[in-house]
Design a protein around this motif. Structure first.
Motif, short mmCIF file in Angstrom:
data_model
loop_
_atom_site.label_atom_id
_atom_site.label_comp_id
_atom_site.label_asym_id
_atom_site.label_seq_id
_atom_site.Cartn_x
_atom_site.Cartn_y
_atom_site.Cartn_z
N ALA A 1 -70.55 -2.73 17.85
CA ALA A 1 -71.14 -3.37 16.87
C ALA A 1 -72.55 -2.83 16.43
O ALA A 1 -73.00 -3.09 15.20
N GLY A 2 -73.00 -1.92 17.24
CA GLY A 2 -74.12 -0.82 16.96
C GLY A 2 -73.75 0.56 16.17
O GLY A 2 -74.50 1.17 16.46
N HIS A 3 -72.35 0.28 15.63
CA HIS A 3 -72.00 1.75 15.07
C HIS A 3 -72.92 2.16 14.13
O HIS A 3 -73.63 1.47 13.31
N GLU A 4 -72.98 3.52 13.78
CA GLU A 4 -73.72 4.14 12.83
C GLU A 4 -73.19 5.20 12.01
O GLU A 4 -73.29 6.44 12.24
N TRP A 5 -72.09 4.95 11.35
CA TRP A 5 -71.09 5.79 10.75
C TRP A 5 -72.23 6.48 9.44
O TRP A 5 -72.98 5.82 9.06
N GLU B 1 -80.98 10.95 25.29
CA GLU B 1 -80.30 10.12 26.43
C GLU B 1 -81.20 8.68 27.04
O GLU B 1 -82.63 8.85 27.01
N GLY B 2 -80.79 7.77 26.88
CA GLY B 2 -81.32 6.53 27.37
C GLY B 2 -82.35 5.86 26.35
O GLY B 2 -82.99 4.89 26.77
N SER B 3 -82.37 6.29 25.17
CA SER B 3 -83.38 6.09 24.29
C SER B 3 -82.93 4.67 23.49
O SER B 3 -83.54 3.81 23.01
N HIS B 4 -81.52 4.27 23.56
CA HIS B 4 -80.98 2.99 23.19
C HIS B 4 -80.25 2.18 24.04
O HIS B 4 -79.59 2.98 24.68
N THR B 5 -80.08 1.05 23.95
CA THR B 5 -79.14 0.39 24.95
C THR B 5 -78.22 -0.60 24.34
O THR B 5 -78.32 -0.69 22.97
N GLY B 6 -77.50 -1.42 24.96
CA GLY B 6 -76.54 -2.26 24.65
C GLY B 6 -75.58 -1.55 23.56
O GLY B 6 -74.93 -0.69 23.89
N TRP C 1 -74.07 5.86 21.19
CA TRP C 1 -74.66 6.82 20.25
C TRP C 1 -75.63 7.83 20.75
O TRP C 1 -76.59 8.39 19.79
N THR C 2 -76.07 7.30 21.81
CA THR C 2 -77.08 8.25 22.70
C THR C 2 -76.66 9.56 23.18
O THR C 2 -75.46 9.63 23.58
#
Length: 623
Positions: free
Chosen positions: A151-155, A317-322, A327-328
């Motif tokens: 759901a957090g895709h960033e195409w 690395e580790g900058s975004h969660t869930g 994508w990190t």
């Protein structure tokens, strides 16, 4: 450390570097486009003489000091426009050259240059070069990268905004995230019109989705050989709307997690590496296969819309969660991690990864703004070695020449410096060299501003690692002097001499006009001291400051790391049996003694030789 794999043979001259500008010092609301002015302008002369310096100083304009927590609050209640007025309209009415074909998964467009697949969610799921050496999809996509299909895709085609719906700054008007990937299907419509794929977002109520504006993206294959991407935003409230972030995720297919006996060939044939220059109106990105075989892809801003990039945010690395974690960097097979490029960056600036001033866009009620980008392809076959997919003829400069010609054609200011962007001082204390600007813009429409570490944008930021107290040798600003204009293969090159006196960061801000509209890009130079002087000073510093002199310690006489934060030796020794911590490893740059020995082989110094002798005797037990 985030590393880019560049398999492209570039000339010794260095292309334009990442750059800086002046810090914003005033607050001013500018409707439609909040731009940034420059400092200390110089008029361009077409005669070979030094450029006269103007004393005029313009402050950067910024829409307020904004708090940035990305959250939405109930304090910003705004009235939406009527439903019929909520659609943002692309002002470009020129029809595309190819009619898209609807498929079960979205739309497809193709011609002699590109084959493009637009998914049902309005993002680019396939971007191919027609008649390419290999059938490479240059972008990450749901089919090839299922772990990223969250759901957090960033195409490519997903957009990331942060807005202030109340149109004013302050603690009660925090930034509100509005991401297209969080918008539900009821507010998203993908259709075809005027030979274009049109993706409309109207305001919805989903948290984190598009709520306060209309957003329209159009994709088309134009008559000039481009894949054209237009992005239009429209304020659907009855208040001014501040768009602090206008972000474009660009996940080119830097993907290396293949398996099987042919995993190397897969990586070389199916993946891409990209290089980017974030430099305002002359920003660009190009992507190619790791081998450089075949053609390559170039993305440039459409200068007529004022597009460009001022900030790049890398998802480390580790900058975004869930649902954003895949994508990190180093997560779910994605070793590189996502990079998001920002047209506006007044909210994301809190991540402190920028070098340029952060601006915002303020739209009056029902006002719209469009930014456009163009994808071009090269037209060469760099595949002299066709027996292998992993090697190509990288000795030929056709590759670089064609990239530069594409930038020239697309009105991107192509700059090259000799000896490079890192320049050393000579015996006279000057750092000099040559610069050319490869551009259709006449020399009379080009001027320069200058900055160093005393007044550049980075020096104004509250950053504990920002070094503004160093002895720069001189506070004198740089200077660029016009020499001549030459024409080669029908393309124009303006030749300049440059001269810097201040150590550290030195910026040359290139101001130019396209069709009467002001544009800018920034070249970031770094000046180092005379190499012989710098090496001698460094050797002297090592002996005076980094050698331990305590006979009670097992690390007595060792040359240690120097911690610039504490202004003391690092003193992080793990034990006498750990040779790496004693300074003999090849990691962390701990081989200070080896440097000192090499320096004294060329330029003997009594105190330094004695310090080396003590180290040798104490550590190895020999004299």
């Amino acid at each position: 450390m985030h590393k880019k794999l560049l398999a492209i043979s570039m000339s010794a001259a260095v292309l334009t570097s990442i750059a800086l500008l002046t810090a914003p010092t005033g607050n001013k609301t500018v409707f439609a486009d909040n731009t940034t002015a420059a400092t200390s302008s110089t008029a361009q002369s077409q005669t070979p003489s030094a450029l006269p310096t103007s004393s005029s100083i313009f402050n950067s304009t910024s829409t307020g000091d904004h708090s940035t927590d990305g959250s939405s609050t109930g304090q910003n209640k705004v009235t939406k426009a009527a439903a019929a007025d909520q659609v943002a309209v692309d002002p470009d009415t020129t029809p595309g050259s190819v009619k898209p074909v609807q498929t079960s998964t979205g739309y497809e467009m193709s011609n002699d240059n590109f084959k493009v697949d637009i998914g049902n969610n309005g993002t680019i799921q396939g971007l191919y070069l027609s008649n390419d050496s290999f059938n490479t999809n240059y972008v990450m996509n749901a089919k090839d990268n299922p772990a990223q299909n969250t759901a957090g895709h960033e195409w490519v085609g997903d957009l990331m905004f942060q807005t202030q719906p109340g149109g004013t700054s302050g603690t009660n008007n925090v930034w509100q995230k509005e991401y297209t990937n969080k918008s539900d299907d009821a507010t998203r419509k993908v259709s075809m019109s005027n030979n274009k794929v049109v993706v409309n977002y109207t305001p919805g109520t989903t948290a984190g989705g598009i709520q306060n504006m209309g957003v329209t993206e159009t994709y088309s294959l134009d008559n000039d050989g481009h894949l054209k991407w237009d992005i239009t935003v429209k304020n659907d409230t009855d208040h001014p709307l501040v768009i602090g972030d206008f972000g474009l995720p660009l996940p080119f297919k830097e993907w290396w997690s293949y398996s099987g006996a042919d995993k190397t060939s897969q990586a070389y044939e199916q993946s891409a590496v990209y290089h980017s220059f974030v430099g305002q109106n002359s920003s660009y990105v190009y992507a190619t296969r790791p081998s450089g075989i075949g053609n390559f892809l170039v993305m440039t801003p459409d200068a007529s819309t004022g597009a460009g990039f001022e900030y790049q945010d890398h998802w480390g690395e580790g900058s975004h969660t869930g649902d954003e974690a895949p994508w990190t960097q180093f997560n779910s097979g994605y070793d590189n991690g996502l990079s998001v490029f920002y047209i506006k960056s007044d909210a994301i600036k809190s991540t402190n990864e920028g070098y340029l001033p952060n601006t915002s866009l303020t739209l009056a009620p029902q006002q719209s703004k469009t930014y456009s980008f163009k994808f071009s392809r090269s037209d060469i076959k760099n595949n002299a070695n066709t027996s292998s997919s992993t090697t190509g003829d990288m000795t030929d400069t056709k590759y670089e020449d064609q990239l530069k010609s594409i930038l020239y054609k697309e009105n991107v200011m192509d700059a090259v410096s000799v000896p490079g962007m890192i320049v050393s001082k000579n015996d006279k204390g000057e750092a000099t060299g040559k610069l050319y600007l490869h551009t259709k813009v006449p020399a009379s429409d080009i001027s320069f501003d200058y900055q160093n570490q005393t007044n550049d944008y980075e020096s104004q930021q509250a950053n504990a690692n920002n070094d503004t107290k160093s002895n720069l040798g001189s506070n004198q600003q740089g200077k660029v002097t016009f020499e001549k204009t030459i024409t080669k293969n029908g393309e124009q090159y303006h030749i300049y001499d440059f001269d810097f006196h201040s150590l550290g960061r030195n910026n040359v801000i290139v101001n130019y006009k396209l069709n009467g509209n002001p544009m800018k890009t920034t070249l970031q130079y770094y000046v180092i001291d005379n190499p012989e002087k710098a090496l001698s000073q460094h050797a002297d510093f090592i002996v005076k400051n980094t050698q331990w002199k305590d006979s009670s310690k097992f690390y007595n006489s060792i040359f240690d790391d120097w911690d610039f934060n504490t202004q003391a030796k690092r003193g992080n020794f793990k034990g006498a049996s750990d040779w790496h911590s004693l300074g003999w490893g090849d990691d962390w740059g701990l081989t200070h003694g080896l440097f000192l020995a090499a320096q004294n082989a060329n330029d003997p110094n009594k105190e330094q030789v004695e310090a080396l002798a003590i180290t040798w005797k104490m550590v190895f037990g020999t004299g």
